[in-house]
Design an enzyme around this catalytic site. Structure first.
Site, PDB file in Angstrom:
ATOM      1  N   HIS A   1       1.488  -2.421  -6.776  1.00  0.00           N
ATOM      2  CA  HIS A   1       1.134  -1.235  -7.567  1.00  0.00           C
ATOM      3  C   HIS A   1       0.444  -1.660  -8.870  1.00  0.00           C
ATOM      4  O   HIS A   1      -0.545  -1.067  -9.290  1.00  0.00           O
ATOM      5  CB  HIS A   1       2.382  -0.431  -7.947  1.00  0.00           C
TER       6      HIS A   1
ATOM      7  N   GLN B   1       5.425  13.554   3.739  1.00  0.00           N
ATOM      8  CA  GLN B   1       4.949  12.454   4.569  1.00  0.00           C
ATOM      9  C   GLN B   1       6.075  11.705   5.275  1.00  0.00           C
ATOM     10  O   GLN B   1       5.841  10.695   5.929  1.00  0.00           O
ATOM     11  CB  GLN B   1       4.051  11.501   3.773  1.00  0.00           C
TER      12      GLN B   1
ATOM     13  N   GLN C   1      -5.179  -1.923   0.211  1.00  0.00           N
ATOM     14  CA  GLN C   1      -5.564  -2.309   1.572  1.00  0.00           C
ATOM     15  C   GLN C   1      -4.326  -2.533   2.442  1.00  0.00           C
ATOM     16  O   GLN C   1      -4.396  -2.477   3.663  1.00  0.00           O
ATOM     17  CB  GLN C   1      -6.427  -3.586   1.496  1.00  0.00           C
TER      18      GLN C   1
ATOM     19  N   GLN D   1      -4.222   4.388   5.951  1.00  0.00           N
ATOM     20  CA  GLN D   1      -4.157   5.435   4.925  1.00  0.00           C
ATOM     21  C   GLN D   1      -5.449   5.458   4.096  1.00  0.00           C
ATOM     22  O   GLN D   1      -6.005   6.530   3.815  1.00  0.00           O
ATOM     23  CB  GLN D   1      -2.951   5.174   4.027  1.00  0.00           C
TER      24      GLN D   1
ATOM     25  N   SER E   1       6.173  -4.441  -0.847  1.00  0.00           N
ATOM     26  CA  SER E   1       6.403  -3.059  -0.427  1.00  0.00           C
ATOM     27  C   SER E   1       7.698  -2.592  -1.064  1.00  0.00           C
ATOM     28  O   SER E   1       8.653  -3.366  -1.160  1.00  0.00           O
ATOM     29  CB  SER E   1       6.541  -3.007   1.106  1.00  0.00           C
TER      30      SER E   1
ATOM     31  N   ARG F   1       9.697  -0.793   0.298  1.00  0.00           N
ATOM     32  CA  ARG F   1      10.704  -0.823   1.382  1.00  0.00           C
ATOM     33  C   ARG F   1      11.296  -2.219   1.596  1.00  0.00           C
ATOM     34  O   ARG F   1      12.299  -2.346   2.295  1.00  0.00           O
ATOM     35  CB  ARG F   1      10.104  -0.299   2.685  1.00  0.00           C
TER      36      ARG F   1
HETATM   37  P1  AMP Z   1       3.361   3.571  -2.316  1.00  0.00           P
HETATM   38  O1  AMP Z   1       4.099   3.703  -3.611  1.00  0.00           O
HETATM   39  O2  AMP Z   1       4.036   2.680  -1.329  1.00  0.00           O
HETATM   40  O3  AMP Z   1       2.956   4.911  -1.743  1.00  0.00           O
HETATM   41  O4  AMP Z   1       2.007   2.827  -2.655  1.00  0.00           O
HETATM   42  C1  AMP Z   1       1.144   3.293  -3.653  1.00  0.00           C
HETATM   43  C2  AMP Z   1      -0.167   2.554  -3.549  1.00  0.00           C
HETATM   44  O5  AMP Z   1       0.060   1.156  -3.718  1.00  0.00           O
HETATM   45  C3  AMP Z   1      -0.855   2.730  -2.191  1.00  0.00           C
HETATM   46  O6  AMP Z   1      -2.244   2.877  -2.391  1.00  0.00           O
HETATM   47  C4  AMP Z   1      -0.530   1.446  -1.506  1.00  0.00           C
HETATM   48  O7  AMP Z   1      -1.494   1.065  -0.519  1.00  0.00           O
HETATM   49  C5  AMP Z   1      -0.554   0.467  -2.657  1.00  0.00           C
HETATM   50  N1  AMP Z   1       0.214  -0.734  -2.322  1.00  0.00           N
HETATM   51  C6  AMP Z   1       1.458  -0.781  -1.788  1.00  0.00           C
HETATM   52  N2  AMP Z   1       1.818  -2.060  -1.561  1.00  0.00           N
HETATM   53  C7  AMP Z   1       0.773  -2.828  -1.958  1.00  0.00           C
HETATM   54  C8  AMP Z   1       0.522  -4.235  -1.971  1.00  0.00           C
HETATM   55  N3  AMP Z   1       1.423  -5.115  -1.531  1.00  0.00           N
HETATM   56  N4  AMP Z   1      -0.666  -4.663  -2.445  1.00  0.00           N
HETATM   57  C9  AMP Z   1      -1.610  -3.781  -2.894  1.00  0.00           C
HETATM   58  N5  AMP Z   1      -1.429  -2.447  -2.904  1.00  0.00           N
HETATM   59  C10 AMP Z   1      -0.261  -1.978  -2.433  1.00  0.00           C
END
Ligand code: AMP
Length: 288
Positions: free
Chosen positions: A39, A63, A153, A158, A190, A192
């Site tokens: 993030h 979602q 990416q 998405q 992540s 998660r």
């Molecule tokens: P999320 O909070 O999981 O919905 O992610 C928010 C944004 O951060 C989305 O655009 C994801 O693709 C991006 N994102 C999540 N994990 C990563 C990562 N390891 N590297 C780069 N961007 C990420």
């Protein structure tokens, strides 16, 4: 940094710096919080490219399918506020659920085709997952009105779905897709990952290892999809990971390919313990 929770406050805070149209760029980074370095990489990019940076923090119920991890999804607004502030975010938009989905809410955005495969397949998360994503991102784009919006990416499908929506519906925004940020041992960051116990985390490493194994055979000249997929599957098998899918697709439109040519995406999804993990790489991409 200011935290705002209503659309009225958001618009009045943005009205000040925005001034004349085009005079001041606004960047939006949509997140579901529990921030990690992935993030932060999006926030850094937005900070470098935009005068005002807005980060949204909203765990979007639309979602998550019934039975998925909406209630368990990790949340820590205090820590996220500190991290956002540290990354130079100007406005943290953290709306409560009823601001995004007021009573009587009845509209959704659905991108056909791209959302019916891979994570959108009925045996996977289903197209409803992406309908939830596009609907909330469409709303956030209308609420914030950014010039640029940043995605990772890591969620390759998405990002393509959102690019399609933005093009099809003429949203006035530039979509920027930023590289996947990984832990030193290769695990894609992540929120998660917080679900993984040490043994599961060890098994989860098989995803990035499988991507690297496939990339290696491509670097050595292999072009046949079945041979490249075999290299990835062998790594997953050895780690005892039964993937939801392992596939080679065009990085432009997610059409299946039988030869690795140009821009080919290898995508993997797997359930490891309580965590549904995804990862991907563009094969043979020497620019990484
Ligand atoms: P999320 O909070 O999981 O919905 O992610 C928010 C944004 O951060 C989305 O655009 C994801 O693709 C991006 N994102 C999540 N994990 C990563 C990562 N390891 N590297 C780069 N961007 C990420």
């Amino acid at each position: 940094m200011r935290t705002v929770r209503t659309v009225e406050d958001l618009r009045s805070v943005l009205a000040g710096p925005r001034g004349e149209p085009g005079a001041h760029s606004v960047g939006l980074v949509p997140t579901m919080g529990f921030l990690h370095a992935g993030h932060v990489s999006l926030l850094d990019r937005a900070r470098a490219e935009c005068e005002t940076v807005v980060m949204s923090l909203f765990v979007n119920p639309a979602q998550f399918a019934p039975g998925e991890d909406l209630d368990a999804y990790p949340r820590d607004e205090e820590r996220d506020t500190e991290r956002a502030q540290g990354a130079g975010v100007d406005i943290l938009f953290a709306p409560p659920r009823e601001v995004v989905y007021p009573p009587g809410f009845a509209t959704s955005i659905e991108v056909a085709g791209l959302t019916e495969i891979l994570c959108g397949h009925p045996d996977s998360r289903g197209r409803e997952h992406f309908r939830g994503v596009t609907t909330v991102v469409g709303k956030l784009l209308n609420m914030v009105g950014p010039d640029r919006v940043y995605f990772g990416q890591k969620d390759a499908q998405q990002a393509l779905v959102i690019e399609r929506m933005v093009a099809d519906l003429d949203f006035r925004v530039e979509v920027l897709v930023c590289p996947t940020v990984r832990e030193p041992d290769g695990l894609a960051m992540s929120s998660r990952n917080a679900y993984l116990d040490p043994a599961e985390r060890e098994r989860a490493l098989a995803l990035s290892r499988a991507l690297r194994a496939a990339d290696r055979v491509v670097t050595h000249g292999e072009r046949s999809a079945s041979a490249v997929l075999q290299a990835a599957r062998a790594v997953l098998d050895e780690a005892g990971v039964a993937p939801d899918y392992v596939e080679l697709r065009s990085a432009r439109d997610l059409v299946p390919v039988d030869r690795v040519n140009g821009s080919t995406l290898l995508v993997i999804a797997a359930q490891i313990g309580q965590a549904r993990l995804i990862d991907n790489t563009i094969l043979g991409d020497s620019s990484r």
